[in-house]
Design a protein around this motif. Structure first.
Motif, short mmCIF file in Angstrom:
data_model
loop_
_atom_site.label_atom_id
_atom_site.label_comp_id
_atom_site.label_asym_id
_atom_site.label_seq_id
_atom_site.Cartn_x
_atom_site.Cartn_y
_atom_site.Cartn_z
N ARG A 107 -35.84 -37.06 54.09
CA ARG A 107 -37.21 -37.43 54.48
C ARG A 107 -38.18 -37.19 53.33
NH1 ARG A 107 -37.27 -38.95 59.48
NH2 ARG A 107 -35.57 -38.31 60.86
N PHE A 108 -39.01 -38.21 53.08
CA PHE A 108 -40.05 -38.15 52.06
C PHE A 108 -41.39 -38.39 52.74
CE2 PHE A 108 -36.17 -39.93 50.21
CZ PHE A 108 -35.96 -39.11 49.12
N GLU A 109 -42.47 -38.20 51.98
CA GLU A 109 -43.79 -38.46 52.54
C GLU A 109 -43.95 -39.93 52.90
OE1 GLU A 109 -46.80 -37.10 49.93
OE2 GLU A 109 -46.29 -34.97 50.17
N GLY A 110 -43.26 -40.79 52.15
CA GLY A 110 -43.39 -42.23 52.40
C GLY A 110 -42.32 -42.79 53.30
N GLU B 148 -28.15 -45.15 51.86
CA GLU B 148 -29.21 -46.00 51.30
C GLU B 148 -29.72 -45.45 49.98
OE1 GLU B 148 -31.03 -47.51 55.63
OE2 GLU B 148 -31.85 -45.75 54.60
N LEU B 149 -29.92 -44.14 49.91
CA LEU B 149 -30.44 -43.53 48.70
C LEU B 149 -29.47 -43.71 47.54
CD1 LEU B 149 -32.60 -41.85 47.29
CD2 LEU B 149 -31.47 -39.79 48.13
N ARG B 150 -28.18 -43.53 47.82
CA ARG B 150 -27.17 -43.70 46.77
C ARG B 150 -27.17 -45.14 46.26
NH1 ARG B 150 -23.04 -42.40 49.46
NH2 ARG B 150 -22.87 -40.21 48.82
N ALA B 151 -27.24 -46.09 47.17
CA ALA B 151 -27.22 -47.50 46.78
C ALA B 151 -28.44 -47.87 45.95
CB ALA B 151 -27.15 -48.38 48.03
N ILE B 152 -29.60 -47.30 46.29
CA ILE B 152 -30.82 -47.57 45.54
C ILE B 152 -30.73 -47.00 44.13
CG2 ILE B 152 -33.29 -47.02 45.39
CD1 ILE B 152 -33.33 -47.18 48.49
N LEU B 153 -30.24 -45.78 44.02
CA LEU B 153 -30.13 -45.15 42.69
C LEU B 153 -29.23 -45.94 41.76
CD1 LEU B 153 -29.91 -41.35 43.61
CD2 LEU B 153 -31.80 -42.51 42.45
N LYS B 154 -28.19 -46.57 42.31
CA LYS B 154 -27.28 -47.34 41.50
C LYS B 154 -27.91 -48.62 40.96
CE LYS B 154 -22.87 -45.70 43.33
NZ LYS B 154 -22.42 -45.19 42.02
N LEU B 155 -29.02 -49.04 41.55
CA LEU B 155 -29.70 -50.26 41.11
C LEU B 155 -30.74 -49.99 40.03
CD1 LEU B 155 -30.27 -52.01 44.57
CD2 LEU B 155 -28.56 -52.58 42.84
N VAL B 156 -31.08 -48.75 39.81
CA VAL B 156 -32.17 -48.42 38.89
C VAL B 156 -31.81 -48.78 37.45
CG1 VAL B 156 -33.57 -46.54 37.96
CG2 VAL B 156 -33.09 -46.63 40.41
#
Length: 341
Positions: free
Chosen positions: A218-221, A228-236
């Motif tokens: 959980r984040f403020e946003g 999901e977080l792992r998949a996003i990091l791999k796209l950076v």
């Protein structure tokens, strides 16, 4: 003449006693010739053998009145040694540091850097001025002889030390990381080490079972699942490395693949992951981050002919407490190419 066993024993005598040290000192000289198929040391020695074959040819051709057309491309092929040295410096040496064995690695790391620097200078020169290669006979000869001597030192000191200290699980981790970094001077697929492959499969299954794939971060946003977080990091497309408040390497996402990041480095002190001559600067940077004398630093470098940005940021919590340091490494080639259109 000092024998291999005498050299190794002198290193052991200067170490603080531990179970691993006593076990290593009590071992007979490791047998480099009869390691199982797929063992990492077999792969490293095969790379050295192939490199030495290339070096012997280049030493001979370097003395010709007029080197053949294949001479310059063969010189440039020597840059494959960077992959070989990455496995030494990013995997083997930090693991030896865990056992307090620092002397041989420190010396080799400095020599590796000298070789890579000279190779880089000559490579750039020959790319820009290929017709002047004859003017550099002496430097070429010196570089080749230095590289050749390093292969002997690896066989004499580094590889036997590793075989004395590392346990089976550590060798399996070395095997996995070495495959990730890649091979140098060899063609075809690397040898398979069946026990290590079984270990890798077991590790992957344990990780799969222990992951909270659908648990949310959980984040403020908002919130993201671990998946999901792992998949996003791999796209950076940026290498991300996090060093915690105790200066230990705790996390990396290596999608940019600018620097080698072996899994075996996790849990190591950050200072064990750098060449000795760089460690004082790393210590000073982290000390400045802790004291809040600065909160970031950016370094621009040409690495293997590519423009790379290396950004270091201090990480603080909401109360301003130092949590660690994060490093972002990015290959800027595509960015520069876009703005040159």
């Amino acid at each position: 003449m000092t024998t291999k066993e005498e050299l190794l024993q002198s290193y052991h005598e200067n170490l603080q006693p531990s179970d691993a040290t006593r076990r290593a000192a009590a071992m007979s000289a490791p047998d480099l010739e009869n390691l199982p198929e797929g063992h990492p040391i077999r792969g490293l020695r095969a790379e050295n053998e192939a490199m030495n074959t290339l070096i012997e040819r280049l030493l001979e051709e370097n003395e010709f009145h007029e080197p053949p057309a294949s001479f310059l491309p063969a010189i440039l092929r020597l840059n494959g040694v960077r992959t070989h040295y990455a496995k030494k410096e990013e995997i083997l040496m930090p693991m030896l540091y865990r056992y307090g064995v620092t002397g041989p690695s420190d010396v080799m790391w400095r020599e590796d850097d000298e070789i890579k620097k000279e190779l880089g200078v000559l490579t750039q020169t020959f790319k820009e001025e290929p017709d002047n290669i004859l003017l550099y006979r002496g430097r070429i000869r010196g570089l080749l002889q230095h590289m050749q001597a390093m292969t002997k030192k690896e066989d004499l000191i580094l590889f036997p030390l590793c075989l004395r200290y590392f346990n089976d699980d550590e060798w399996y981790a070395v095997y996995e990381d070495a495959i990730t970094i890649g091979t140098a001077f060899l063609t075809g697929e690397p040898e398979v080490w069946e026990p290590a492959e079984a270990w890798k499969a077991g590790q992957a299954e344990r990780l799969r079972i222990s992951e909270i794939e659908e648990g949310k971060v959980r984040f403020e946003g908002g919130a993201l699942t671990v998946r999901e977080l792992r998949a996003i990091l791999k796209l950076v497309g940026v290498d991300i490395t996090f060093i915690d408040t105790d200066d230990m390497l705790r996390f990396f996402e290596n999608e940019g693949k600018v620097f080698a990041r072996p899994k075996s480095a996790l849990g190591n002190a950050v200072y064990d992951c750098h060449p000795p001559q760089v460690v004082p600067a790393v210590r000073q940077l982290i000390a400045d981050f802790r004291a809040k004398k600065r909160d970031h630093m950016t370094v621009w470098r040409m690495i293997a002919g590519k423009p790379v940005s290396v950004r270091y940021h201090a990480v603080y919590d909401r109360d301003g407490k130092y949590l660690g340091t994060v490093e972002f490494v990015q290959d800027c080639t595509d960015i520069l190419a876009h703005f040159k259109k």
